[in-house]
Design an enzyme around this catalytic site. Sequence first.
Site, PDB file in Angstrom:
ATOM      1  N   THR A 109      61.027  57.209  36.749  1.00 20.18           N
ATOM      2  CA  THR A 109      61.372  58.121  37.820  1.00 20.18           C
ATOM      3  C   THR A 109      60.337  57.896  38.905  1.00 20.18           C
ATOM      4  OG1 THR A 109      62.260  59.729  36.263  1.00 20.18           O
ATOM      5  CG2 THR A 109      61.532  60.581  38.376  1.00 20.18           C
ATOM      6  N   ARG A 137      76.646  62.051  34.078  1.00 20.23           N
ATOM      7  CA  ARG A 137      75.497  62.715  33.464  1.00 20.23           C
ATOM      8  C   ARG A 137      74.440  63.008  34.523  1.00 20.23           C
ATOM      9  NH1 ARG A 137      69.691  61.443  33.045  1.00 20.23           N
ATOM     10  NH2 ARG A 137      68.904  62.493  31.190  1.00 20.23           N
ATOM     11  N   HIS A 162      62.232  62.272  29.272  1.00 16.47           N
ATOM     12  CA  HIS A 162      63.562  62.518  28.711  1.00 16.47           C
ATOM     13  C   HIS A 162      64.153  63.762  29.357  1.00 16.47           C
ATOM     14  CE1 HIS A 162      66.434  63.865  25.437  1.00 16.47           C
ATOM     15  NE2 HIS A 162      66.875  62.673  25.787  1.00 16.47           N
TER      16      HIS A 162
END
Length: 259
Positions: A109, A137, A162
Amino acid sequence: SFLSSGCGSVLNEKGEVEMDAIIMDGKNLDSGAVSAVKCVANPIKLARLVMEKTKHMLLTETGAHLFAQAMGIPETPGDKLITKRSLERWKKNLEADSNPEEFQKDLGTVGAVAIDSEGNVACATSTGGLSNKLVGRVGDTACIGSGGYADNSSGATSTTGHGESIMKVVLARLVLYHMEQGMSPELAADTALDYMKTRVGGLGGVIVVSNSGEWAARFSTKQMSWATVKEDQLHYGIYAGERHTKSVDEALASERKDF
């Protein structure tokens, strides 16, 4: 900030790029986010426009695409956002004996937190999510309080890891909660990450800056690329306990030499 990508993104189960992003202003708690966007080179710029040009906080997929067109953001063909590395990983994950979870370790990220001279804080986070994820998602990144949070009364934080685990504990807001209880940024980050690991088995990382300018980059994963600039000094690292320092001028001179 996390330093893990510049161009390109991981691919969903259909081999497409779908990206999420969020930005937040700690002065007035304004925030903007987009989710599952395609054909946009810099979703964080679109998230900022959501914050500044609409009364909403989160636009998704088709709506976000229409908004991008209305704002004059150029459309980037999907194949331009796919790197050779991501395509190879996607193909490998399609193999019968593959386990996509094993290949999430090196994914990343891009996040940033900042404080200005007047004490205003802000955060920004952007991601392509998990490799071979289901179409549509949405992870933690686009969710306020999970992928990022900023409040001048405490500080700003951006998260990675996660996504489903991060959402379960609302990680970004949890870090700031611990700071509001008197913890330092480093201890607050470690405490929140430890809770996420013990409570739901999730690993991740956090960058955080307090409203007084203290900062921390902490993670429960094996590694997380990070860097910060404070008072003309650049600090950076990848592995646990690693921290290098050099002057910003020295770093810029080295960058020019490389290019």
